[in-house]
Scaffold this active site. Structure first.
Site, short mmCIF file in Angstrom:
data_model
loop_
_atom_site.label_atom_id
_atom_site.label_comp_id
_atom_site.label_asym_id
_atom_site.label_seq_id
_atom_site.Cartn_x
_atom_site.Cartn_y
_atom_site.Cartn_z
CG ASP A 1 -0.11 -0.30 2.53
OD1 ASP A 1 1.18 -0.25 2.37
OD2 ASP A 1 -0.65 -0.59 3.35
CD GLU B 1 1.11 -6.91 3.04
OE1 GLU B 1 0.83 -5.53 3.22
OE2 GLU B 1 1.72 -7.41 3.94
CD GLU C 1 0.38 4.40 4.51
OE1 GLU C 1 -0.71 4.92 5.06
OE2 GLU C 1 1.24 4.77 4.78
CG HIS D 1 6.36 4.24 10.22
ND1 HIS D 1 6.26 3.15 11.10
CD2 HIS D 1 6.01 4.27 9.21
CE1 HIS D 1 5.50 2.38 10.09
NE2 HIS D 1 5.27 3.11 8.90
NE ARG E 1 3.44 9.89 4.45
CZ ARG E 1 3.81 11.00 3.87
NH1 ARG E 1 3.42 12.12 4.02
NH2 ARG E 1 4.98 10.72 2.94
CG HIS F 1 10.84 5.46 10.41
ND1 HIS F 1 10.99 6.42 9.35
CD2 HIS F 1 9.86 4.52 9.52
CE1 HIS F 1 10.39 5.82 8.13
NE2 HIS F 1 9.94 4.68 8.35
C1 UD1 Z 1 6.01 4.93 4.02
C2 UD1 Z 1 4.88 4.05 3.50
C3 UD1 Z 1 4.25 3.44 4.54
C4 UD1 Z 1 5.35 2.46 5.39
C5 UD1 Z 1 6.49 3.30 5.54
C6 UD1 Z 1 7.47 2.27 6.08
C7 UD1 Z 1 3.47 5.46 1.82
C8 UD1 Z 1 2.40 6.38 1.64
N1 UD1 Z 1 3.87 5.13 3.30
O1 UD1 Z 1 5.65 6.09 4.69
O2 UD1 Z 1 3.09 2.71 4.35
O3 UD1 Z 1 4.84 2.03 6.40
O4 UD1 Z 1 6.98 3.97 4.46
O5 UD1 Z 1 8.77 3.08 6.67
O6 UD1 Z 1 4.36 4.88 1.05
N2 UD1 Z 1 13.66 8.76 4.92
C9 UD1 Z 1 15.01 8.58 4.87
N3 UD1 Z 1 15.72 7.35 4.67
C10 UD1 Z 1 15.30 6.17 4.61
C11 UD1 Z 1 13.67 6.29 4.57
C12 UD1 Z 1 12.89 7.34 4.53
O7 UD1 Z 1 15.63 9.69 5.08
O8 UD1 Z 1 15.87 5.35 4.28
C13 UD1 Z 1 12.86 9.91 5.22
C14 UD1 Z 1 12.47 10.34 3.78
O9 UD1 Z 1 13.10 11.61 3.30
C15 UD1 Z 1 10.88 10.79 4.08
C16 UD1 Z 1 10.64 10.29 5.44
O10 UD1 Z 1 11.56 9.45 5.86
O11 UD1 Z 1 10.95 12.29 4.06
C17 UD1 Z 1 9.49 9.47 5.19
O12 UD1 Z 1 9.82 8.41 4.26
P1 UD1 Z 1 8.35 8.13 3.23
O13 UD1 Z 1 8.71 6.98 2.19
O14 UD1 Z 1 7.81 9.29 2.87
O15 UD1 Z 1 7.49 7.51 4.42
P2 UD1 Z 1 5.99 7.41 4.68
O16 UD1 Z 1 5.34 7.88 3.51
O17 UD1 Z 1 5.59 7.94 5.98
N1 UDP Z 2 11.91 -3.41 10.95
C1 UDP Z 2 13.37 -3.58 10.45
N2 UDP Z 2 14.12 -2.61 11.66
C2 UDP Z 2 13.58 -1.73 12.39
C3 UDP Z 2 12.16 -1.96 12.63
C4 UDP Z 2 11.56 -2.50 11.51
O1 UDP Z 2 14.00 -4.42 9.88
O2 UDP Z 2 14.60 -1.03 13.11
C5 UDP Z 2 11.23 -4.13 10.03
C6 UDP Z 2 10.13 -5.11 10.59
O3 UDP Z 2 10.77 -6.40 10.75
C7 UDP Z 2 9.01 -5.11 9.74
C8 UDP Z 2 9.27 -3.77 8.91
O4 UDP Z 2 10.38 -3.39 9.08
O5 UDP Z 2 9.31 -6.26 8.83
C9 UDP Z 2 8.05 -2.68 8.91
O6 UDP Z 2 8.44 -1.75 8.48
P1 UDP Z 2 7.67 -0.27 8.81
O7 UDP Z 2 7.08 -0.53 10.24
O8 UDP Z 2 8.64 0.84 8.53
O9 UDP Z 2 6.26 -0.20 7.91
P2 UDP Z 2 4.95 -0.90 7.81
O10 UDP Z 2 5.21 -2.33 8.01
O11 UDP Z 2 4.22 -0.18 8.88
O12 UDP Z 2 4.49 -0.67 6.45
#
Ligand code: UD1
Ligand code: UDP
Length: 382
Positions: free
Chosen positions: A97, A119, A133, A206, A208, A238
């Site tokens: 999602d 999924e 999502e 984490h 939103r 995160h």
């Molecule tokens: C997204 C997904 C959410 C998922 C989450 C997993 C969407 C709409 N949502 O959340 O379903 O649970 O990812 O974690 O796609 N960032 C970094 N380094 C990284 C990763 C992220 O700096 O390795 C920063 C990005 O710059 C960004 C913020 O973290 O601004 C959030 O990342 P983003 O992919 O936008 O997350 P969400 O949309 O909140």
């Molecule tokens: N996870 C990880 N390291 C961490 C925290 C979570 O590898 O420090 C893994 C966890 O095992 C799970 C996944 O990240 O498989 C979940 O990701 P997240 O919570 O970011 O996203 P969501 O599942 O809510 O979309």
């Protein structure tokens, strides 16, 4: 001639759940598989891919700091479209999602490329939670031609929306396949040494919809930590800068709480299996903790993963202080120790989801669906 399959994903949770499938597909002679990473995440994505030993064939590197959804979606649509024009796959597989899944599926749909949704069918029926999502997954299911539902409940959701039954296949969730690869009986980690004899409480935040009142949620969690010096709290924070700023600002300096960088998935799974309690707003962590028999306080009002609620694994507390404290205290008191790691094969899958999806793609039709309780109940590690 071999079918060309393109796996398209870009965030940590998608990587963890798509890597078992990438590994399975790469073994199949009838399929030519390529992995395209959008790079919606950067460090967290690389960490998961390295940990699970999967490489990529193409990387789109779309991530920007604090990326707003509209701009991220535009970049994804443009770069995925260009990649699909070059790759010309027979089918694209997306997961779950995320914005990557939504924009990737839309780009493929516009180019007339069939989309398989891994999924599929998770629902809260509330477009505001989880946001965005719930919209993303409904939209992907609308345009997918194969919907790989992780559970019978997810399949029922799809049928209720009018999806043709012969395009919905219950496979189990690939997260259980991932757990079967990462868990170790002989695991050690400095966090376990630090916790010593204290119960370990694992925390992740984490979502939103929780960012709007993140300060209040962290104040609540800070109070909980202070009230329970007998427990050792571990919070892998995160990479989202909004989460990091407030976590380190509001929760730093507490003796029994450790803030650490995101853990590799092998570490995270093994620490989860050894935790007394989990507090999270994550989707994937709910599934993982529940199949490992670890009680979870779900810091959300509703869940799209209800299978773990009735057996008493998932407790929906939202972010309300009183609900969190009451549930925390009663679950901590009733906690069980886990000398052996057990993977419960009844709730979300049996570790065979990737094989079922690969069989279906090779044969062009689904095989026998995953039926909970048809198999042995637990897989024991250690
Ligand atoms: C997204 C997904 C959410 C998922 C989450 C997993 C969407 C709409 N949502 O959340 O379903 O649970 O990812 O974690 O796609 N960032 C970094 N380094 C990284 C990763 C992220 O700096 O390795 C920063 C990005 O710059 C960004 C913020 O973290 O601004 C959030 O990342 P983003 O992919 O936008 O997350 P969400 O949309 O909140
Ligand atoms: N996870 C990880 N390291 C961490 C925290 C979570 O590898 O420090 C893994 C966890 O095992 C799970 C996944 O990240 O498989 C979940 O990701 P997240 O919570 O970011 O996203 P969501 O599942 O809510 O979309």
């Amino acid at each position: 001639m071999a079918q060309n399959i393109l796996l398209l994903f870009g965030t940590r949770p998608e990587a963890i759940k798509m890597c078992p499938l990438a590994l399975e597909l790469s073994r199949r002679g009838g399929l030519r598989t390529r992995v395209c990473l959008t790079g919606q995440h950067r460090e967290m994505l690389t960490q998961a891919m390295e940990d699970l030993g999967v490489g990529c064939d193409r990387s789109l590197e779309v991530m920007e700091e604090e990326q707003p959804l509209g701009e991220l979606t535009c970049r994804l649509l443009e770069r995925v479209t260009a990649a699909l024009r070059e790759e010309r796959p027979d089918r694209v597989l997306v997961h779950g999602d995320t914005t990557t899944a939504f924009a990737g599926a839309l780009a493929a749909f516009y180019l007339g490329i069939p989309v398989g949704h891994v999924e599929a069918g998770l629902r809260t029926w509330d477009l505001s939670a989880p946001f965005p999502e719930e919209f993303n997954r409904q939209a992907v299911d609308r345009l997918a031609d194969w919907r790989f539902a992780p559970t019978p409940q997810a399949a029922r959701n799809l049928l209720r929306e009018g999806c043709p039954p012969d395009r919905v296949y219950v496979t189990g969730n690939t997260v259980v396949d991932a757990l079967c690869r990462t868990l170790r009986a002989d695991y050690t980690h400095p966090a376990l040494t630090w916790a010593g004899g204290r119960p370990l409480v694992l925390l992740t935040v984490h979502r939103r919809e929780n960012l709007r009142a993140l300060g209040a949620l962290f104040e609540t969690l800070g109070l909980l930590v202070r009230h329970h010096p007998e427990a050792a709290f571990l919070f892998p924070v995160h990479r989202n800068p909004q989460v990091r700023r407030q976590a380190y600002g509001l929760l730093g300096g507490l003796d029994n709480l450790r803030l650490v960088n995101p853990l590799g998935v092998r570490d995270f799974h093994n620490l989860l299996a050894r935790s007394a309690l989990v507090l999270t707003d994550s989707g994937g962590v709910q599934e993982e903790a529940a199949v490992l028999g670890r009680p979870v306080l779900v810091l959300r009002e509703r869940t799209e993963r209800p299978e773990g609620v009735a057996p008493g694994c998932l407790h929906l507390t939202g972010t309300d202080e009183a609900a969190i404290r009451k549930n925390f205290e009663s679950l901590l008191e009733k906690r069980e120790t886990c000398a052996k790691i057990q993977i419960d094969l009844r709730l979300y899958g049996d570790g065979q989801a990737a094989r079922r999806i690969a069989d279906c793609l090779e044969a062009g039709r689904p095989g026998p669906p995953w039926t909970p309780q048809e198999n042995e109940i637990y897989r024991v590690i250690g």
